[in-house]
Design an enzyme around this catalytic site. Structure first.
Site, PDB file in Angstrom:
ATOM      1  N   GLU A  89       0.824  -1.209   0.000  1.00 49.13           N
ATOM      2  CA  GLU A  89       0.000   0.000   0.000  1.00 49.13           C
ATOM      3  C   GLU A  89       0.857   1.258   0.000  1.00 49.13           C
ATOM      4  O   GLU A  89       0.473   2.298   0.534  1.00 49.13           O
ATOM      5  CB  GLU A  89      -0.960  -0.017   1.193  1.00 49.13           C
ATOM      6  CG  GLU A  89      -1.844  -1.254   1.216  1.00 49.13           C
ATOM      7  CD  GLU A  89      -3.296  -0.966   1.527  1.00 49.13           C
ATOM      8  OE1 GLU A  89      -3.661   0.213   1.703  1.00 49.13           O
ATOM      9  OE2 GLU A  89      -4.080  -1.925   1.569  1.00 49.13           O
ATOM     10  N   HIS A 148      -5.250   2.105   0.358  1.00 55.85           N
ATOM     11  CA  HIS A 148      -4.476   3.010  -0.485  1.00 55.85           C
ATOM     12  C   HIS A 148      -4.273   2.390  -1.860  1.00 55.85           C
ATOM     13  O   HIS A 148      -3.991   1.199  -1.977  1.00 55.85           O
ATOM     14  CB  HIS A 148      -3.104   3.288   0.140  1.00 55.85           C
ATOM     15  CG  HIS A 148      -3.182   3.841   1.523  1.00 55.85           C
ATOM     16  ND1 HIS A 148      -3.445   3.043   2.620  1.00 55.85           N
ATOM     17  CD2 HIS A 148      -3.048   5.101   2.000  1.00 55.85           C
ATOM     18  CE1 HIS A 148      -3.474   3.802   3.712  1.00 55.85           C
ATOM     19  NE2 HIS A 148      -3.236   5.041   3.361  1.00 55.85           N
ATOM     20  N   LYS A 175     -10.504   5.456   6.178  1.00 58.94           N
ATOM     21  CA  LYS A 175      -9.625   6.281   5.338  1.00 58.94           C
ATOM     22  C   LYS A 175      -9.434   5.639   3.973  1.00 58.94           C
ATOM     23  O   LYS A 175      -9.126   4.452   3.869  1.00 58.94           O
ATOM     24  CB  LYS A 175      -8.254   6.462   6.001  1.00 58.94           C
ATOM     25  CG  LYS A 175      -7.257   7.252   5.142  1.00 58.94           C
ATOM     26  CD  LYS A 175      -5.838   7.167   5.676  1.00 58.94           C
ATOM     27  CE  LYS A 175      -4.867   7.833   4.718  1.00 58.94           C
ATOM     28  NZ  LYS A 175      -3.453   7.580   5.086  1.00 58.94           N
TER      29      LYS A 175
END
Length: 261
Positions: A89, A148, A175
Site C-alpha cells: 500500500e 491506499h 480512510k
C-alpha cells in the site's frame, strides 16, 4: 455534513475543519525525534503520525514501544498516530499479515500511542482480525481503517465498498487514499465519500485524492465530509502533501465560512 465525532486527547476528529496530521518518516531514532521536535515547535499539527515502517527496526516491538515513548515526551498531549504502512500500500515494510496485526496490538497495549492505522486488505488476511481490533480498542486506542491505491482510482462502487468493509470490520475512522489520472477521478473520490456518508453517519471518513491533481481533496475536505488531511513539515509521505502552515491557512479560511456550508 454532520458525522459522529471521534475525540482523542481533546482533538475532535469529524468536527469543524479537517484535522492536520504531520507524518514523521525518519529511519533512525535521532532523525525521528528531530522530525517530531520540528513538527511540534514550528508547525503545531493536530496529530503526529509516526510512519514506523520507515524505521530501520520496524519489526522490533519493544524498540518501537520505547521510541514511541520518546516521541510522546516531545509532543506532549498531542495525539500520536502509529502507522506501519506495508509495501503493498505504498509503504516501506514487507511483513506477514499476522505479524503486522501483532505489532499494532503491542504498540496499542503499551499506552504510548493514541491511534493506529490498520490496512483493510492486510487485516482481511488475518482470521481473528475482529478480535484483535476489539483488543486494540479496549486499550483506549482508536483505529483508522485504511485502503491506499498509488496507481489508480478505483470506480466509485469499489471505493464505497472499501469504506463499507472498513466499517464492517469495526474501525473508528475510515480512510481512503487513491491516485487520480484525470480530474474525473478526483470527483469520483469525493462522490464516493459523500455517498458513503449519506448512507452511514456513524464515524468520520478521511478521503484523499493524491498528487497535485487531487490537491482540492486535501484543502476542501470540510465541504464533502473528509475529517482529516496530511501535510508536511519536512518530508512528504505521499504525493500531493503540502506545507502544513499553508494548508492550515486554507482550512481555517474555509471553516470561517462554515455558516454558509
Amino acid at each position: 455534513m454532520s458525522n459522529q465525532v471521534v475525540e482523542v486527547r481533546g482533538v475532535r476528529i469529524g468536527e469543524g475543519a479537517p484535522k492536520i496530521i504531520i507524518p514523521i518518516t525518519g529511519t533512525t531514532r535521532d532523525q525521528i525525534l528531530s522530525e517530531a521536535r520540528l513538527a511540534v515547535e514550528d508547525y503545531s499539527p493536530d496529530i503526529i503520525e509516526w510512519r514506523a515502517d520507515w524505521f530501520y527496526d520496524a519489526t522490533n516491538a519493544d524498540g518501537m514501544v520505547a521510541l514511541a515513548g520518546e516521541i510522546g515526551d516531545i509532543v506532549g498531549n498531542m495525539p500520536i498516530l502509529f502507522t506501519l504502512r506495508t509495501s503493498k500500500e505504498g509503504g516501506e515494510l514487507t511483513v506477514k499479515s499476522d505479524l503486522y496485526m501483532d505489532l499494532n496490538l503491542k504498540l496499542a497495549a503499551s499506552g504510548k500511542i493514541d491511534i493506529v492505522d490498520i490496512e483493510l486488505f492486510t487485516a482481511e488476511a488475518v482470521p481473528d482480525r475482529e478480535a484483535i481490533i476489539r483488543k486494540i480498542q479496549r486499550c483506549d486506542v482508536k483505529i483508522i481503517g485504511s485502503s491506499h491505491d498509488f496507481s489508480s482510482t478505483p470506480d466509485k462502487v469499489e471505493m464505497v465498498s472499501r469504506l463499507c468493509a472498513m466499517r464492517d470490520m469495526g474501525v473508528d475512522i475510515c480512510k481512503l487514499a487513491v491516485m487520480p489520472r484525470r480530474m474525473s477521478d478526483v470527483f469520483a473520490l469525493i462522490e464516493a465519500a459523500n455517498e458513503y456518508l449519506e448512507r452511514y453517519r456513524d464515524r468520520p471518513v478521511i478521503a484523499i485524492s493524491m498528487s497535485k491533481l487531487g490537491l482540492i481533496s486535501r484543502m476542501c475536505g470540510e465541504l464533502f465530509g473528509s475529517a482529516a488531511t496530511f501535510a508536511t513539515a519536512k518530508k512528504a509521505s505521499a504525493p500531493g502533501q503540502i506545507d502544513a502552515i499553508k494548508l492550515r491557512n486554507v482550512l481555517e479560511s474555509i471553516d470561517d465560512c462554515r455558516e454558509f456550508l
